[in-house]
Design an enzyme around this catalytic site. Structure first.
Site, PDB file in Angstrom:
ATOM      1  N   LYS A 121      23.334 -11.752  23.457  1.00  0.00           N
ATOM      2  CA  LYS A 121      23.229 -11.881  21.992  1.00  0.00           C
ATOM      3  C   LYS A 121      22.550 -10.672  21.364  1.00  0.00           C
ATOM      4  O   LYS A 121      22.268 -10.674  20.165  1.00  0.00           O
ATOM      5  CB  LYS A 121      22.468 -13.173  21.636  1.00  0.00           C
ATOM      6  CG  LYS A 121      23.164 -14.436  22.147  1.00  0.00           C
ATOM      7  CD  LYS A 121      22.638 -15.708  21.499  1.00  0.00           C
ATOM      8  CE  LYS A 121      23.188 -16.928  22.237  1.00  0.00           C
ATOM      9  NZ  LYS A 121      23.048 -18.172  21.488  1.00  0.00           N
ATOM     10  N   ASN A 170      21.420 -34.141  18.788  1.00  0.00           N
ATOM     11  CA  ASN A 170      20.652 -34.033  20.032  1.00  0.00           C
ATOM     12  C   ASN A 170      19.207 -34.392  19.739  1.00  0.00           C
ATOM     13  O   ASN A 170      18.833 -34.659  18.593  1.00  0.00           O
ATOM     14  CB  ASN A 170      20.778 -32.629  20.634  1.00  0.00           C
ATOM     15  CG  ASN A 170      20.268 -31.570  19.692  1.00  0.00           C
ATOM     16  OD1 ASN A 170      19.079 -31.499  19.386  1.00  0.00           O
ATOM     17  ND2 ASN A 170      21.172 -30.739  19.185  1.00  0.00           N
TER      18      ASN A 170
HETATM   19  N1  CTP Z   1      21.922 -20.735  18.718  1.00  0.00           N
HETATM   20  C1  CTP Z   1      22.434 -20.520  17.468  1.00  0.00           C
HETATM   21  N2  CTP Z   1      23.648 -21.011  17.118  1.00  0.00           N
HETATM   22  C2  CTP Z   1      24.386 -21.709  17.989  1.00  0.00           C
HETATM   23  C3  CTP Z   1      23.863 -21.943  19.279  1.00  0.00           C
HETATM   24  C4  CTP Z   1      22.639 -21.451  19.606  1.00  0.00           C
HETATM   25  O1  CTP Z   1      21.766 -19.883  16.642  1.00  0.00           O
HETATM   26  N3  CTP Z   1      25.554 -22.179  17.638  1.00  0.00           N
HETATM   27  C5  CTP Z   1      20.615 -20.164  19.097  1.00  0.00           C
HETATM   28  C6  CTP Z   1      19.532 -21.182  19.324  1.00  0.00           C
HETATM   29  O2  CTP Z   1      18.800 -21.435  18.135  1.00  0.00           O
HETATM   30  C7  CTP Z   1      18.683 -20.510  20.382  1.00  0.00           C
HETATM   31  C8  CTP Z   1      19.707 -19.778  21.208  1.00  0.00           C
HETATM   32  O3  CTP Z   1      20.780 -19.511  20.341  1.00  0.00           O
HETATM   33  O4  CTP Z   1      17.811 -19.542  19.847  1.00  0.00           O
HETATM   34  C9  CTP Z   1      20.162 -20.597  22.356  1.00  0.00           C
HETATM   35  O5  CTP Z   1      21.197 -19.925  22.999  1.00  0.00           O
HETATM   36  P1  CTP Z   1      22.470 -20.691  23.589  1.00  0.00           P
HETATM   37  O6  CTP Z   1      23.130 -19.747  24.497  1.00  0.00           O
HETATM   38  O7  CTP Z   1      23.328 -21.236  22.548  1.00  0.00           O
HETATM   39  O8  CTP Z   1      21.778 -21.851  24.311  1.00  0.00           O
HETATM   40  P2  CTP Z   1      22.496 -23.115  24.790  1.00  0.00           P
HETATM   41  O9  CTP Z   1      23.314 -23.772  23.732  1.00  0.00           O
HETATM   42  O10 CTP Z   1      21.420 -23.941  25.433  1.00  0.00           O
HETATM   43  O11 CTP Z   1      23.480 -22.436  25.820  1.00  0.00           O
HETATM   44  P3  CTP Z   1      24.006 -23.041  27.175  1.00  0.00           P
HETATM   45  O12 CTP Z   1      24.494 -24.369  26.780  1.00  0.00           O
HETATM   46  O13 CTP Z   1      25.045 -22.079  27.582  1.00  0.00           O
HETATM   47  O14 CTP Z   1      22.807 -23.044  28.054  1.00  0.00           O
END
Ligand code: CTP
Length: 396
Positions: free
Chosen positions: A341, A210
């Protein structure tokens, strides 16, 4: 960045080859907003002339204890009276010895003795001069007297020898000066952070990633380090310099990031998940480059672990901070993620407000509610986030 705006610095330049780097340092300090007044010793003037420093600083350069340009003839007092610090860069072994013993036989050493502001010293000398017991005694005494030393660094020296004694680079010194003026809100704390995108391999040359720039995470790592924290930055692929005081662990995939985070966690007081971790990875990664066949190709994706949720779910988790980049319903989604979380703090921002750019609009959410931060540059935002999270940490 004008992080030294309103700061007056007296820059002492002593006799050493590294004096040529002081010219660049003046430029950088000035660019950061500082008002720089250069004091050149006799030795320093043998390497770089006053004209160079005057042109770069926009201020008169001082060399002489008896300079009649100061109305009351007291340059040795007046120059530092409204200064925020004296920085000596390069500082020769000789000037350090003089400072240790309180000698005042020229303008710079007299200013140092008569000062009521902090003294910052960036040593630059041959490695054997640095290692000499006399210099080491002086270093210990200067530290005991409250003098702050920046460096020296190790590496190849002007004399051709290799070792400890090189002056820090101008960029590093400018960063150190900016850091010096920050409150030590995270002194003694260990902070582990994730940064950047992840790269999930499809085959040896392709992958899913990304556009995360990593700028917010690196800016936050810099602010944490400047606040006195020990910082481990577990970073996906980005081409950003590692902030001074932070240690980078480079990873590629979410699984590697997960492993590196858990390896770095012991002893951590704070975990900050800033990385844009890929939610899915290809279920299998081809060993060799996939050749085109003209036929449809589908890739099966499998979920990645949620690093932040896994850290926050530990029996004794560090203070966990998450990031939520949303395109709408910021309050609802960010607060929802914080609760889901089990995070004490989440940093929310609306993506249309400049994610990836140089400015962000940010709202902090914690148990006490929502706290919008004033629109600001990333360094200022990073400092505001650090100040907020430092205020929520349990006292040690
Ligand atoms: N995060 C993480 N590990 C993952 C996914 C996310 O540590 N596999 C952390 C990111 O670093 C950030 C937060 O979680 O601090 C983001 O939350 P998340 O719900 O995963 O965000 P999105 O992926 O944007 O969720 P959505 O697509 O549902 O909006």
């Amino acid at each position: 960045m004008i992080e030294l705006k309103g700061r007056k610095l007296v820059l002492g330049v002593t006799g050493g080859v590294a004096a040529y780097k002081a010219a660049e340092l003046v430029r950088l300090l000035g660019k950061a907003g500082a008002d720089v007044h250069v004091v050149l010793t006799e030795g320093g003037a043998r390497f770089v002339t006053a004209v160079t420093f005057q042109a770069l600083s926009g201020n008169r350069v001082w060399t002489d204890l008896w300079d009649p340009r100061m109305d009351n003839n007291m340059a040795h007092i007046d120059l530092t009276r409204d200064a925020d610090a004296i920085l000596i860069a390069p500082a020769s072994a000789d000037v350090m010895a003089k400072l240790t013993h309180g000698l005042a036989d020229d303008l710079l050493t007299t200013l140092c003795l008569a000062r009521d502001c902090p003294l910052l010293v960036a040593p630059a000398m041959n490695r054997q001069m640095w290692e000499h017991p006399a210099t080491q005694r002086n270093v210990a005494q200067l530290r005991a007297d409250g003098v702050t030393l920046f460096g020296p660094a190790a590496g190849e020296q002007a004399c051709g020898e290799v070792g400890l004694g090189r002056m820090l680079e101008p960029e590093e010194l400018c960063e150190a000066v900016i850091g010096f003026f920050q409150p030590r809100l995270l002194a003694g704390r260990r902070v582990v952070m994730t940064a950047g995108p992840t790269f999930e391999a499809i085959d040896p040359v392709r992958g899913i990633t990304n556009s995360s720039s990593g700028k917010m995470a690196y800016g936050l790592a810099r602010a944490c380090a400047q606040a006195g924290a020990e910082v481990v930055l577990v970073s996906g692929p980005v081409a950003l310099p590692v902030p001074a005081g932070a240690h980078r662990v480079s990873v590629r995939s979410a699984l590697e990031m997960h492993e590196a985070v858990f390896a770095a966690l012991p002893g951590a007081d704070v975990f900050i998940g800033v990385a844009a971790v890929a939610d899915y990875r290809p279920a299998t990664s081809a060993e060799h480059k996939i050749k085109k066949s003209g036929a449809e190709l589908s890739i099966t994706l499998t979920p990645n672990p949620d690093i932040l949720a896994d850290v926050a779910g530990l029996p004794n988790p560090p203070f966990c901070v998450g990031f939520a980049a949303e395109s709408r319903n910021l309050d609802e989604y960010a607060e929802g993620k914080r609760k889901a979380k089990k995070l004490p703090l989440i940093v929310g921002n609306l993506v249309q407000d400049g994610l990836g750019g140089d400015d962000n609009l940010v709202v902090l959410y914690d148990a006490a509610g929502r706290h919008p931060l004033p629109k600001a540059t990333k360094p200022d935002l990073a400092r505001a986030i650090v100040a907020h999270l430092a205020g929520l940490l349990p006292q040690v």
